[in-house]
Scaffold this motif. Structure first.
Motif, mmCIF file in Angstrom:
data_model
loop_
_atom_site.group_PDB
_atom_site.id
_atom_site.type_symbol
_atom_site.label_atom_id
_atom_site.label_comp_id
_atom_site.label_asym_id
_atom_site.label_seq_id
_atom_site.Cartn_x
_atom_site.Cartn_y
_atom_site.Cartn_z
ATOM 1 N N PHE A 132 0.814 -1.222 0.000
ATOM 2 C CA PHE A 132 0.000 0.000 0.000
ATOM 3 C C PHE A 132 0.845 1.268 0.000
ATOM 4 O O PHE A 132 0.330 2.362 0.187
ATOM 5 C CB PHE A 132 -0.961 -0.003 1.195
ATOM 6 N N ARG A 133 2.175 1.090 -0.160
ATOM 7 C CA ARG A 133 3.107 2.215 -0.285
ATOM 8 C C ARG A 133 3.050 3.162 0.919
ATOM 9 O O ARG A 133 3.031 4.380 0.782
ATOM 10 C CB ARG A 133 2.871 3.012 -1.565
ATOM 11 N N ILE A 134 3.032 2.588 2.121
ATOM 12 C CA ILE A 134 3.078 3.386 3.344
ATOM 13 C C ILE A 134 4.462 4.035 3.433
ATOM 14 O O ILE A 134 5.460 3.430 3.038
ATOM 15 C CB ILE A 134 2.816 2.478 4.579
ATOM 16 N N ASP A 135 4.528 5.250 3.954
ATOM 17 C CA ASP A 135 5.805 5.956 4.096
ATOM 18 C C ASP A 135 6.814 5.065 4.820
ATOM 19 O O ASP A 135 6.563 4.601 5.940
ATOM 20 C CB ASP A 135 5.593 7.264 4.875
ATOM 21 N N PHE A 136 7.965 4.830 4.182
ATOM 22 C CA PHE A 136 8.943 3.876 4.691
ATOM 23 C C PHE A 136 9.513 4.292 6.042
ATOM 24 O O PHE A 136 9.660 3.465 6.942
ATOM 25 C CB PHE A 136 10.074 3.663 3.684
ATOM 26 N N ILE A 137 9.851 5.567 6.213
ATOM 27 C CA ILE A 137 10.452 6.022 7.475
ATOM 28 C C ILE A 137 9.459 5.857 8.622
ATOM 29 O O ILE A 137 9.823 5.394 9.715
ATOM 30 C CB ILE A 137 10.927 7.487 7.364
ATOM 31 N N THR A 138 8.196 6.216 8.389
ATOM 32 C CA THR A 138 7.183 6.034 9.435
ATOM 33 C C THR A 138 7.017 4.553 9.752
ATOM 34 O O THR A 138 6.913 4.155 10.918
ATOM 35 C CB THR A 138 5.840 6.640 9.002
ATOM 36 N N PHE A 139 7.001 3.722 8.717
ATOM 37 C CA PHE A 139 6.930 2.267 8.892
ATOM 38 C C PHE A 139 8.091 1.778 9.756
ATOM 39 O O PHE A 139 7.909 1.004 10.706
ATOM 40 C CB PHE A 139 6.945 1.571 7.528
ATOM 41 N N LEU A 140 9.288 2.240 9.438
ATOM 42 C CA LEU A 140 10.482 1.818 10.155
ATOM 43 C C LEU A 140 10.428 2.255 11.623
ATOM 44 O O LEU A 140 10.694 1.455 12.529
ATOM 45 C CB LEU A 140 11.723 2.394 9.468
ATOM 46 N N LEU A 141 10.059 3.507 11.875
ATOM 47 C CA LEU A 141 9.959 4.008 13.245
ATOM 48 C C LEU A 141 8.892 3.254 14.045
ATOM 49 O O LEU A 141 9.110 2.909 15.211
ATOM 50 C CB LEU A 141 9.654 5.507 13.244
ATOM 51 N N ALA A 142 7.750 3.011 13.418
ATOM 52 C CA ALA A 142 6.678 2.276 14.097
ATOM 53 C C ALA A 142 7.113 0.851 14.412
ATOM 54 O O ALA A 142 6.812 0.316 15.491
ATOM 55 C CB ALA A 142 5.417 2.273 13.236
ATOM 56 N N SER A 143 7.839 0.234 13.494
ATOM 57 C CA SER A 143 8.334 -1.129 13.719
ATOM 58 C C SER A 143 9.333 -1.169 14.868
ATOM 59 O O SER A 143 9.245 -2.025 15.751
ATOM 60 C CB SER A 143 8.990 -1.672 12.443
ATOM 61 N N VAL A 144 10.293 -0.245 14.858
ATOM 62 C CA VAL A 144 11.307 -0.216 15.918
ATOM 63 C C VAL A 144 10.643 0.039 17.272
ATOM 64 O O VAL A 144 10.941 -0.629 18.261
ATOM 65 C CB VAL A 144 12.390 0.848 15.624
ATOM 66 N N ALA A 145 9.724 1.002 17.312
ATOM 67 C CA ALA A 145 9.072 1.340 18.583
ATOM 68 C C ALA A 145 8.249 0.175 19.122
ATOM 69 O O ALA A 145 8.380 -0.205 20.293
ATOM 70 C CB ALA A 145 8.185 2.570 18.399
ATOM 71 N N SER A 146 7.426 -0.419 18.278
ATOM 72 C CA SER A 146 6.532 -1.471 18.764
ATOM 73 C C SER A 146 7.260 -2.771 19.050
ATOM 74 O O SER A 146 7.060 -3.387 20.104
ATOM 75 C CB SER A 146 5.399 -1.702 17.766
ATOM 76 N N ARG A 147 8.116 -3.188 18.137
ATOM 77 C CA ARG A 147 8.845 -4.433 18.367
ATOM 78 C C ARG A 147 9.815 -4.271 19.540
ATOM 79 O O ARG A 147 9.981 -5.176 20.350
ATOM 80 C CB ARG A 147 9.590 -4.872 17.108
ATOM 81 N N GLY A 148 10.450 -3.104 19.615
ATOM 82 C CA GLY A 148 11.366 -2.850 20.720
ATOM 83 C C GLY A 148 10.650 -2.897 22.057
ATOM 84 O O GLY A 148 11.130 -3.518 23.011
#
Length: 195
Positions: A132-148
């Motif tokens: 769905f072409r979600i903004d990559f940087i936001t995706f990356l930050l959300a992944s790091v925050a939630s998984r972390g």
């Protein structure tokens, strides 16, 4: 229940093996794209076996999981029809696929944060984020925050309380994830409010 018990016994044994860290890396990476078992199932026994390494193991888990998430994002972006949709169909996640699309429309990549903390398959969100072409940087930050948050809460509890946590986590794993989700959502709401 017997299957789950046998599976946990095997994971506890695997956690004590020589290649356990490599296995944790592999499971953490592949779970973000296609593998069905969450890395927490290895992180818990490995951290209990070496409490002084619990936070380091959480960091390994996080790094591999986010790297896998990035791989899933690009699979979704460039190969969704060829590789992503077969994974979605294999796990019977077609309905959830459309629900995630609605989450992204409403909440952007922060929907990934919810998936990173909950039993919602993270692989579904990584693939769909790319598709769905979600903004990559936001995706990356959300992944790091939630998984972390997810991995470090588990490792932190084990570091602080040791073997007592094992029995609690085995019986109340879903509760731990729910509490972590609520804390994560409150944190994101606070950040949004402050901005």
């Amino acid at each position: 229940m017997r299957f789950f018990s046998r599976l946990l016994d095997r994971l506890w044994a695997a956690a004590a093996s020589r290649g356990a860290v490599r296995m944790l890396l592999l499971v953490s990476f592949t779970e973000s794209v296609f593998f069905p078992l969450p890395p927490d199932l290895l992180l818990i026994p490995m951290a209990l076996a070496a409490r002084e390494r619990a936070l380091r193991l959480a960091a390994i888990c996080l790094a591999a999981s986010v790297a896998g998430g990035v791989a899933g994002y690009f699979v979704g972006m460039f190969f969704m029809d060829v590789a992503g949709m077969p994974i979605v169909r294999f796990y019977g996640l077609q309905e959830q696929y459309h629900a995630v699309k609605e989450w992204y429309d409403a909440y952007s990549a922060w929907a990934v944060a919810v998936a990173g903390l909950t039993p919602v398959p993270y692989k579904l969100c990584t693939l769909t984020a790319g598709a769905f072409r979600i903004d990559f940087i936001t995706f990356l930050l959300a992944s790091v925050a939630s998984r972390g948050l997810r991995f470090f809460v588990i490792a932190g509890l084990i570091y602080l309380f040791g073997e007592r946590v094992r029995y609690f986590l085995e019986r109340r794993f879903d509760l731990v994830l729910l509490v972590t989700l609520v804390l994560g959502v409150l944190g994101f709401m606070a950040l949004k409010f402050l901005n």
